[in-house]
Design an enzyme around this catalytic site. Structure first.
Site, PDB file in Angstrom:
ATOM      1  N   THR A  73     -57.194 -13.986  -7.045  1.00  0.00           N
ATOM      2  CA  THR A  73     -55.864 -14.281  -7.570  1.00  0.00           C
ATOM      3  C   THR A  73     -54.851 -14.178  -6.439  1.00  0.00           C
ATOM      4  OG1 THR A  73     -54.179 -13.638  -9.197  1.00  0.00           O
ATOM      5  CG2 THR A  73     -55.518 -11.873  -8.280  1.00  0.00           C
ATOM      6  N   HIS A 126     -65.508   1.205 -10.664  1.00  0.00           N
ATOM      7  CA  HIS A 126     -66.143   2.301  -9.926  1.00  0.00           C
ATOM      8  C   HIS A 126     -67.466   2.739 -10.552  1.00  0.00           C
ATOM      9  CE1 HIS A 126     -66.222   5.086  -6.778  1.00  0.00           C
ATOM     10  NE2 HIS A 126     -65.054   5.677  -6.914  1.00  0.00           N
TER      11      HIS A 126
END
Length: 400
Positions: free
Chosen positions: A319, A371
């Site tokens: 993006t 994560h």
């Protein structure tokens, strides 16, 4: 007689919103002609009539939510009438089957602009259509207006009735589109269901800007497409994904699914919201093919011509908030993907080059990642590799 049914759209799409009726009752429709436009979570879809004939009835209003398999219109035999012709007067209910208030105002009801479904509901509830204040700026009464009128609290028959609330222009309310509602819902789900973290780095854009400046005219003449920065970043991302495969993955239950393909989503801003079509098999495309794919997808996005296939199956997303002047941001993951790269505006600022301070064109980049799948070593290593490749763009050319 044929029914217009909401077709199967995609595995993950079970409903849509009636965005616009392209045909009205009484109008002729040819077989294969578009009759209605639906807005889904991802794209706008136009539905065709499987039979030729005349539109007899619309069973859903513009703005209504409809499900896959639902009948939303009826097409019958006949040649139809032009759209501008006067609507056929509806048969009025008799005293035995209609409440007195509706009958007493039959003439006013006929003059009031209203959908067939709204007229039917108003008759059932004994409501004068002329007494309804529609939301539609064109004055067309819809089912929602009838229902709102029916459930609105009646003013007490005392002189002490409270004054109605007046819109003083301090706020403007607008209903969220289905796409905006879906964007909001999915972004919130991502934030709540992932262990998202963002790491940053900065890229010296000097070399890639110089290379682009030298090659852009020749590139355009040869390929009929402009050489932008997105192809460099897409190439760099693909190379980094190959070295750090867990960034090109997703979680499925208690399994990590490593993707051996490289369909890179490119975020595109449209009036209806952000959409992310995919450059399919970006690893097999050269710079010109990547730039051509991005241009084609951007045009389709802004013209509401994206297909379900354009929007599904991506493995990683890029993006570019820099086109709006963003200096730094923390992009949110796209769906089930575990990584997204955020590009930002190029800003000339002083940096240390050896023992000297120089003014260089610099870009902050951000990698948001899940994560649960990716640890710091892979995330930092991935972003560092993207940085190194953009700062040494000849390596990208040699590797493509």
């Amino acid at each position: 007689m044929a029914e217009i049914i909401v077709p199967e759209l995609a595995e993950s799409i079970t409903e849509g919103t009636v965005s616009r009726w392209l045909k009205q009752p009484g109008e002729a429709v040819e077989r294969g002609e578009f009759i209605v436009e639906l807005e889904t979570d991802k794209v706008n879809v136009e539905i065709i009539s499987e039979e030729a004939g005349t539109v007899q009835e619309l069973l859903a209003e513009e703005g209504d939510t409809v499900e896959v398999g639902q009948v939303i219109a009826i097409v019958g035999e006949g040649s139809g009438a032009p759209a501008a012709s006067a609507p056929k007067a509806e048969a009025q209910p008799t005293k035995e089957d209609a409440p007195a208030p509706a009958e007493a105002t039959a003439t006013a009801d006929e003059r009031t602009l209203a959908s067939p479904a709204a007229r039917k509901l108003a008759r059932e509830k004994g409501i004068d259509l002329a007494a309804i204040n529609p939301v539609d700026p064109m004055g067309r009464v819809k089912v929602q207006d009838v229902e709102a009128h029916a459930t609105a609290p009646k003013a007490p028959a005392t002189p002490a009735a409270p004054a109605p609330q007046v819109d003083d222009g301090r706020v403007t309310r607008e209903k969220m589109t289905r796409r905006r509602q879906t964007i909001a819902k999915r972004l919130l789900e991502v934030k709540q269901s992932t262990a998202m973290l963002t790491t940053f780095n900065e890229i010296d854009m000097t070399n890639v800007m110089a290379l682009r400046s030298r090659k852009k005219d020749e590139f355009f003449e040869k390929n009929d497409v402009r050489l932008g920065f997105m192809s460099f970043f897409t190439k760099a991302v693909v190379a980094a994904l190959k070295k750090f495969p867990y960034v090109n993955a997703e979680i499925d239950g208690d399994e990590i699914v490593l993707k051996n393909y490289y369909d890179i989503g490119i975020a595109v801003s449209t009036e209806g919201g952000l959409v992310v079509p995919n450059v399919v098999d970006a690893d097999r495309k050269n710079f010109a093919e990547i730039e051509g794919s991005i241009r084609e997808l951007a045009i389709k996005a802004r013209d509401n011509k994206l297909t379900i296939a354009d929007m599904t199956g991506g493995s990683f997303t890029i993006t570019n908030g820099g086109v709006f002047g963003s200096l730094m941001s923390t992009p949110i993951l796209n769906g089930t993907q575990v990584g997204i790269l955020g590009m930002h505006t190029i800003q000339r600022r002083p940096v240390a080059v050896g023992d000297n301070i120089e003014i260089r064109p610099m870009m902050y980049v951000a990698l948001s990642y899940d994560h649960r799948v990716i640890d710091g070593k892979d995330s930092v290593g991935f972003l560092k590799m993207v940085k190194d490749l953009i700062e040494n763009p000849e390596d990208l050319l040699l590797g493509s």
